[in-house]
Design a protein around this motif. Structure first.
Motif, PDB file in Angstrom:
ATOM      1  N   PHE A  64       0.897  -0.978   0.114  1.00  0.00           N
ATOM      2  CA  PHE A  64       0.074  -0.065   0.122  1.00  0.00           C
ATOM      3  C   PHE A  64       1.077   1.618  -0.329  1.00  0.00           C
ATOM      4  O   PHE A  64       1.007   2.041  -0.630  1.00  0.00           O
ATOM      5  CB  PHE A  64      -0.833  -0.197   1.434  1.00  0.00           C
ATOM      6  CG  PHE A  64      -1.724   1.237   1.518  1.00  0.00           C
ATOM      7  CD1 PHE A  64      -2.591   1.508   1.115  1.00  0.00           C
ATOM      8  CD2 PHE A  64      -1.107   1.822   2.079  1.00  0.00           C
ATOM      9  CE1 PHE A  64      -3.903   1.889   1.119  1.00  0.00           C
ATOM     10  CE2 PHE A  64      -2.496   3.362   2.132  1.00  0.00           C
ATOM     11  CZ  PHE A  64      -3.876   3.369   1.525  1.00  0.00           C
ATOM     12  N   LEU A  65       2.069   1.197   0.525  1.00  0.00           N
ATOM     13  CA  LEU A  65       2.989   2.381   0.855  1.00  0.00           C
ATOM     14  C   LEU A  65       3.580   2.576  -0.100  1.00  0.00           C
ATOM     15  O   LEU A  65       3.807   3.389  -1.036  1.00  0.00           O
ATOM     16  CB  LEU A  65       3.509   2.275   2.287  1.00  0.00           C
ATOM     17  CG  LEU A  65       3.235   2.474   3.773  1.00  0.00           C
ATOM     18  CD1 LEU A  65       4.258   2.072   4.461  1.00  0.00           C
ATOM     19  CD2 LEU A  65       3.021   3.836   3.620  1.00  0.00           C
ATOM     20  N   ASP A  66       4.216   1.170  -0.753  1.00  0.00           N
ATOM     21  CA  ASP A  66       4.642   1.760  -1.831  1.00  0.00           C
ATOM     22  C   ASP A  66       4.312   1.940  -3.491  1.00  0.00           C
ATOM     23  O   ASP A  66       4.086   3.083  -4.170  1.00  0.00           O
ATOM     24  CB  ASP A  66       5.652   0.122  -2.487  1.00  0.00           C
ATOM     25  CG  ASP A  66       6.236   0.492  -3.879  1.00  0.00           C
ATOM     26  OD1 ASP A  66       7.531   0.202  -3.189  1.00  0.00           O
ATOM     27  OD2 ASP A  66       6.051  -0.794  -5.031  1.00  0.00           O
ATOM     28  N   GLU A  67       2.858   1.964  -3.251  1.00  0.00           N
ATOM     29  CA  GLU A  67       1.615   2.397  -4.775  1.00  0.00           C
ATOM     30  C   GLU A  67       1.843   3.911  -4.338  1.00  0.00           C
ATOM     31  O   GLU A  67       1.359   4.592  -5.119  1.00  0.00           O
ATOM     32  CB  GLU A  67       0.261   1.511  -4.563  1.00  0.00           C
ATOM     33  CG  GLU A  67       0.642   0.198  -5.119  1.00  0.00           C
ATOM     34  CD  GLU A  67      -0.416  -0.481  -4.735  1.00  0.00           C
ATOM     35  OE1 GLU A  67      -1.318   0.428  -4.072  1.00  0.00           O
ATOM     36  OE2 GLU A  67      -0.354  -1.549  -5.136  1.00  0.00           O
ATOM     37  N   ARG A  68       2.260   4.394  -2.635  1.00  0.00           N
ATOM     38  CA  ARG A  68       1.432   5.852  -2.613  1.00  0.00           C
ATOM     39  C   ARG A  68       2.555   6.821  -2.178  1.00  0.00           C
ATOM     40  O   ARG A  68       2.740   7.455  -1.647  1.00  0.00           O
ATOM     41  CB  ARG A  68       0.821   5.711  -1.618  1.00  0.00           C
ATOM     42  CG  ARG A  68      -0.890   5.357  -2.351  1.00  0.00           C
ATOM     43  CD  ARG A  68      -1.772   4.958  -1.536  1.00  0.00           C
ATOM     44  NE  ARG A  68      -3.011   4.658  -2.040  1.00  0.00           N
ATOM     45  CZ  ARG A  68      -3.295   3.163  -1.616  1.00  0.00           C
ATOM     46  NH1 ARG A  68      -1.926   2.690  -2.481  1.00  0.00           N
ATOM     47  NH2 ARG A  68      -4.340   3.162  -2.568  1.00  0.00           N
ATOM     48  N   MET A  69       4.036   6.266  -2.438  1.00  0.00           N
ATOM     49  CA  MET A  69       4.887   6.825  -1.380  1.00  0.00           C
ATOM     50  C   MET A  69       5.204   7.778  -1.743  1.00  0.00           C
ATOM     51  O   MET A  69       6.040   8.747  -1.765  1.00  0.00           O
ATOM     52  CB  MET A  69       6.232   5.735  -1.442  1.00  0.00           C
ATOM     53  CG  MET A  69       7.675   6.243  -0.931  1.00  0.00           C
ATOM     54  SD  MET A  69       7.257   6.342   0.993  1.00  0.00           S
ATOM     55  CE  MET A  69       6.711   5.211   1.769  1.00  0.00           C
ATOM     56  N   ASP A  70       5.226   8.306  -3.263  1.00  0.00           N
ATOM     57  CA  ASP A  70       5.695   9.351  -4.223  1.00  0.00           C
ATOM     58  C   ASP A  70       4.662  10.833  -3.634  1.00  0.00           C
ATOM     59  O   ASP A  70       5.454  11.611  -3.514  1.00  0.00           O
ATOM     60  CB  ASP A  70       5.449   9.186  -5.945  1.00  0.00           C
ATOM     61  CG  ASP A  70       6.618   8.726  -6.679  1.00  0.00           C
ATOM     62  OD1 ASP A  70       8.250   8.475  -5.451  1.00  0.00           O
ATOM     63  OD2 ASP A  70       6.807   8.043  -7.611  1.00  0.00           O
ATOM     64  N   PHE A  71       3.326  10.169  -3.324  1.00  0.00           N
ATOM     65  CA  PHE A  71       2.492  11.250  -2.770  1.00  0.00           C
ATOM     66  C   PHE A  71       3.194  11.798  -1.454  1.00  0.00           C
ATOM     67  O   PHE A  71       3.045  12.795  -0.875  1.00  0.00           O
ATOM     68  CB  PHE A  71       1.252  10.812  -2.770  1.00  0.00           C
ATOM     69  CG  PHE A  71       0.234  11.415  -2.514  1.00  0.00           C
ATOM     70  CD1 PHE A  71      -0.015  12.598  -3.221  1.00  0.00           C
ATOM     71  CD2 PHE A  71      -0.484  10.996  -1.085  1.00  0.00           C
ATOM     72  CE1 PHE A  71      -1.340  13.290  -2.586  1.00  0.00           C
ATOM     73  CE2 PHE A  71      -2.189  11.803  -1.363  1.00  0.00           C
ATOM     74  CZ  PHE A  71      -2.096  13.396  -1.457  1.00  0.00           C
ATOM     75  N   ILE A  72       3.032  10.399  -0.555  1.00  0.00           N
ATOM     76  CA  ILE A  72       3.767  10.397   0.827  1.00  0.00           C
ATOM     77  C   ILE A  72       4.523  11.420   1.270  1.00  0.00           C
ATOM     78  O   ILE A  72       4.762  12.412   1.823  1.00  0.00           O
ATOM     79  CB  ILE A  72       3.751   9.155   1.265  1.00  0.00           C
ATOM     80  CG1 ILE A  72       2.100   8.426   1.441  1.00  0.00           C
ATOM     81  CG2 ILE A  72       4.417  10.107   2.429  1.00  0.00           C
ATOM     82  CD1 ILE A  72       2.937   7.205   1.921  1.00  0.00           C
ATOM     83  N   ILE A  73       6.128  11.240   0.109  1.00  0.00           N
ATOM     84  CA  ILE A  73       6.634  12.328   0.492  1.00  0.00           C
ATOM     85  C   ILE A  73       7.164  13.661  -0.648  1.00  0.00           C
ATOM     86  O   ILE A  73       7.262  14.287   0.102  1.00  0.00           O
ATOM     87  CB  ILE A  73       8.091  11.348  -0.914  1.00  0.00           C
ATOM     88  CG1 ILE A  73       8.373  10.207  -0.773  1.00  0.00           C
ATOM     89  CG2 ILE A  73       9.384  12.353  -0.994  1.00  0.00           C
ATOM     90  CD1 ILE A  73       9.678   9.934  -1.208  1.00  0.00           C
ATOM     91  N   MET A  74       5.605  13.601  -0.661  1.00  0.00           N
ATOM     92  CA  MET A  74       5.368  14.987  -2.140  1.00  0.00           C
ATOM     93  C   MET A  74       4.367  15.736  -0.052  1.00  0.00           C
ATOM     94  O   MET A  74       4.639  16.609  -0.455  1.00  0.00           O
ATOM     95  CB  MET A  74       4.057  14.721  -3.138  1.00  0.00           C
ATOM     96  CG  MET A  74       4.060  16.478  -3.605  1.00  0.00           C
ATOM     97  SD  MET A  74       2.941  17.224  -2.307  1.00  0.00           S
ATOM     98  CE  MET A  74       1.011  15.937  -2.562  1.00  0.00           C
ATOM     99  N   LEU A  75       3.659  15.073   0.456  1.00  0.00           N
ATOM    100  CA  LEU A  75       3.030  15.240   1.374  1.00  0.00           C
ATOM    101  C   LEU A  75       4.215  15.945   2.130  1.00  0.00           C
ATOM    102  O   LEU A  75       3.925  16.954   3.072  1.00  0.00           O
ATOM    103  CB  LEU A  75       2.112  14.638   2.053  1.00  0.00           C
ATOM    104  CG  LEU A  75       0.543  13.815   1.180  1.00  0.00           C
ATOM    105  CD1 LEU A  75       0.045  13.318   1.806  1.00  0.00           C
ATOM    106  CD2 LEU A  75       0.004  15.930   0.689  1.00  0.00           C
ATOM    107  N   ILE A  76       4.808  14.955   3.095  1.00  0.00           N
ATOM    108  CA  ILE A  76       6.183  15.573   4.102  1.00  0.00           C
ATOM    109  C   ILE A  76       6.902  16.439   3.710  1.00  0.00           C
ATOM    110  O   ILE A  76       7.434  17.552   4.422  1.00  0.00           O
ATOM    111  CB  ILE A  76       7.564  14.155   4.333  1.00  0.00           C
ATOM    112  CG1 ILE A  76       6.859  12.432   4.280  1.00  0.00           C
ATOM    113  CG2 ILE A  76       8.631  15.062   4.911  1.00  0.00           C
ATOM    114  CD1 ILE A  76       7.385  11.986   4.461  1.00  0.00           C
TER     115      ILE A  76
END
Length: 217
Positions: free
Chosen positions: A92-104
């Protein structure tokens, strides 16, 4: 939510991930979703609302994934449950990690984004903590702080996925075997209970908490 709204949100997550918040214009999002900009504004009113909705949608999906796995795995051994759960969370995280990094990154500049991301993580930790609390009550695992157990477990999952995305490769050889080793160490602890002399090097829990002073990070 209707099909057009879902297309806009899927497109938005992709554009936000690639361009960042500032670079993700509503025009680019509309083009990616194959809708006109007027439709986008009619559905969501602003780019801020689109981002907020994308975060909320991912939050719901993560909690649903978590709860469905925990529900299915409750009758299995704890090791098997944590292995299955961890594999699914990392996917789940791998599929969204680019988005999470952007949020950070954006969260350092925009407090409301940081707040939404923190709220997202707290909800995941709360559900994991409830699982560990239940296992403690069943005496499946020893009496530890369930919040710390949840934070420790999620930290391994997050950093494993995060580092793979940052470095384009896993920092550990054979990640699946290493994850199984982590679960074994996580559940059994590092204290050598088979060697009484070794235990002399350990403070008991009460002494450790009394002596140790947390200085912050």
């Amino acid at each position: 939510m209707d099909d057009i709204s879902n297309r806009i949100l899927d497109a938005a997550m992709d554009v936000f991930s690639k361009k960042g918040y500032e670079g993700a214009t509503t025009r680019k999002i509309a083009k990616e979703a194959s809708v006109n900009e007027v439709t986008l504004f009619r559905k969501f009113h602003s780019k801020e609302n689109i981002l907020k909705t994308v975060i909320e949608q991912n939050q719901r999906e993560s909690i649903q994934t978590l709860d469905s796995i925990l529900l299915m795995e409750k009758s299995t051994q704890v090791q098997e449950c944590l292995l299955t759960l961890g594999m699914n969370i990392m996917e789940f995280l791998d599929e969204r990690m680019d988005f999470i990094i952007m949020l950070i990154a954006e969260g350092r500049k925009r407090p409301e984004i940081a707040h939404n991301l923190a709220s997202f993580l707290k909800k995941i930790l709360k559900h994991l903590s409830e699982y560990f609390k239940e296992q403690i009550e069943k005496k499946t695992i020893r009496n530890v702080d369930p919040d710390v157990a949840a934070f420790n477990y999620l930290s391994y999952l997050f950093y494993s996925t995060f580092s793979k995305k940052i470095y384009n490769e896993s920092v550990l050889d054979d990640p699946e075997t290493k994850f199984k080793s982590f679960i074994d160490m996580f559940l059994r602890g590092t204290q050598n209970l088979e060697n009484p002399k070794q235990n002399e090097n350990f403070l008991n829990k009460e002494e450790f908490l009394k002596r140790s002073k947390f200085r912050g990070v």
